[in-house]
Design an enzyme around this catalytic site. Structure first.
Site, PDB file in Angstrom:
ATOM      1  N   SER A  50       0.833  -1.198   0.000  1.00  0.00           N
ATOM      2  CA  SER A  50       0.000   0.000   0.000  1.00  0.00           C
ATOM      3  C   SER A  50       0.871   1.252   0.000  1.00  0.00           C
ATOM      4  CB  SER A  50      -0.904   0.024   1.243  1.00  0.00           C
ATOM      5  OG  SER A  50      -1.734  -1.110   1.300  1.00  0.00           O
TER       6      SER A  50
ATOM      7  N   SER B 290      -3.810  -3.886  -2.632  1.00  0.00           N
ATOM      8  CA  SER B 290      -3.121  -2.650  -2.288  1.00  0.00           C
ATOM      9  C   SER B 290      -4.099  -1.590  -1.784  1.00  0.00           C
ATOM     10  CB  SER B 290      -2.377  -2.118  -3.524  1.00  0.00           C
ATOM     11  OG  SER B 290      -1.488  -1.090  -3.176  1.00  0.00           O
TER      12      SER B 290
ATOM     13  N   ASP C   3      -4.119   2.197  -1.736  1.00  0.00           N
ATOM     14  CA  ASP C   3      -3.418   3.360  -2.284  1.00  0.00           C
ATOM     15  C   ASP C   3      -4.304   4.581  -2.060  1.00  0.00           C
ATOM     16  OD1 ASP C   3      -1.215   1.748  -3.795  1.00  0.00           O
ATOM     17  OD2 ASP C   3      -3.123   0.860  -4.392  1.00  0.00           O
TER      18      ASP C   3
END
Length: 376
Positions: free
Chosen positions: A251, A289, A291
């Site tokens: 991340s 992830s 983000d």
């Protein structure tokens, strides 16, 4: 023995991407950091310990604090903000209200996944101790706290980050140059299977006869090696040693600050451009992830003593059709901050004696030179 980072500038002599000759575009601020936006202060607590409580592993973790208006400024004064999620497998508290109302108040915290709740509560406690909070009166506070997972190197289940660490980061936040790499919340983070962590950068933008600052700070903990690109060069295809995993994971938290007067809808657009900076490093942004991108402006200060929201009044903002230089500056600064995080980071051995190697500066320079992308 536990080591705690005491100041934001400690360790600054470490090399940065531009020191290696990487030709990033754009004009940086004086220290090429988020603190080039006037008034912003950053503090770290870095927690590294090999003392293992029974059944627990070592500490390779910490907390990063960003104070949009500094410790001596009006801490409770709101800042206009926008939020964007490239992929939502992560957490950043307070962003529902940012999307609803367009602002937040107080510091921003960035830490590891399992310490998010403690950091949130500790920021609340710190804010209640401030003289401008109004003890005994009703105060509605939703601190912004983001996280990325450092479980490969750090035993997150041991909850190594304490309230004292959070208070130290907040109380010792400062302006000026910032340490990068293995510091604060970025201590145990990994980027493109190299040691990653905390990175920062800034840009100066001339717009409508005035100069504005755009700065960012990232906690970089994402990507797999084959995807890594530096200024478009497929660096990850050339450095194949010390791989860690096969599938995309990890991340990144990207915080973008500016002193340009912008509305919340415009700041959400800035936050989206942070995603472009992330994508320039090569990641396709995988399913696992988180983000998360936050953008805020220190302009349009409201100083009403009782304000828990921006006061009624005139709001200055730039026209939408003039924002392109700010969009470009955001993408540039975020991209450079990520590379700075890797360049400044040092190899680390952590949980279960796992080694994460730092990117080798000479190897990076050699690859960039072969592609004609190196100054000097």
């Amino acid at each position: 023995m536990e080591v705690t980072q005491r100041t934001a500038s400690e360790g600054c002599p470490k090399l940065r991407a531009r020191d290696l000759g990487l030709p990033f575009a754009g004009t940086t601020g004086p220290v090429n950091a988020i603190t080039d936006v006037a008034g912003i202060e950053v503090g770290y607590s870095t927690v590294i310990s090999d003392e293992k409580p029974i059944g627990r592993g070592p500490a390779r973790t910490g907390i990063t604090a960003i104070l949009p208006r500094g410790r001596s400024g009006p801490v409770r004064a709101p800042v206009w903000a926008g939020f964007h999620s490239l992929n939502g497998n992560g957490e950043m508290t307070g962003t529902h209200w940012v999307k609803e109302a367009g602002y937040f108040t107080g510091p921003i915290g960035i830490t590891n996944t399992h310490s998010l709740g403690l950091v949130h509560q500790s920021i609340l406690q710190w804010m209640m101790q401030r003289p401008d909070t109004g003890v005994g009166s009703y105060r509605f506070m939703l601190p912004i706290v983001g996280e990325t997972c450092d479980a490969y190197l750090n035993d997150m289940d041991a909850f190594h980050v304490t309230s004292a660490h959070v208070m130290k980061a907040l109380n010792e936040a400062s302006s000026g140059p910032l340490a990068e790499g293995n510091v604060g919340g970025g201590t145990g983070m990994i980027c493109f299977e190299f040691k990653g962590g905390t990175g920062t950068s800034s840009r100066m933008v001339d717009l409508l006869g005035l100069r504005y600052s755009v700065g960012c700070l990232v906690q970089a903990n994402f990507g797999i090696r084959p995807h890594l690109k530096v200024l478009g060069v497929p660096v990850g295809e050339h450095i194949r040693s010390n791989r860690l995993w096969a599938g995309e994971q990890g991340s990144i938290i990207a915080v973008v600050a500016t002193d340009a007067p912008l509305m919340p809808t415009q700041l959400e657009r800035i936050a989206r451009r942070a995603g472009i900076g992330i994508a320039r490093t090569g990641t396709p942004v995988g399913d696992g992830s988180g983000d998360l991108c936050l953008a805020f402006s220190t302009s349009n200060l409201s100083t009403s003593e009782s304000a828990t929201a921006p006061a009624v009044g005139n709001l200055a903002f730039l026209p939408n059709n003039k924002l392109d230089p700010l969009f470009e500056a955001t993408a540039q600064a975020v991209e450079e901050a990520i590379i700075n995080a890797m360049v400044a980071a040092e190899s680390m051995v952590g949980r279960e004696d796992r080694l994460v190697s730092a990117i080798e500066h000479d190897a990076l320079r050699d690859i960039m030179r072969k592609y004609g992308r190196l100054n000097g």
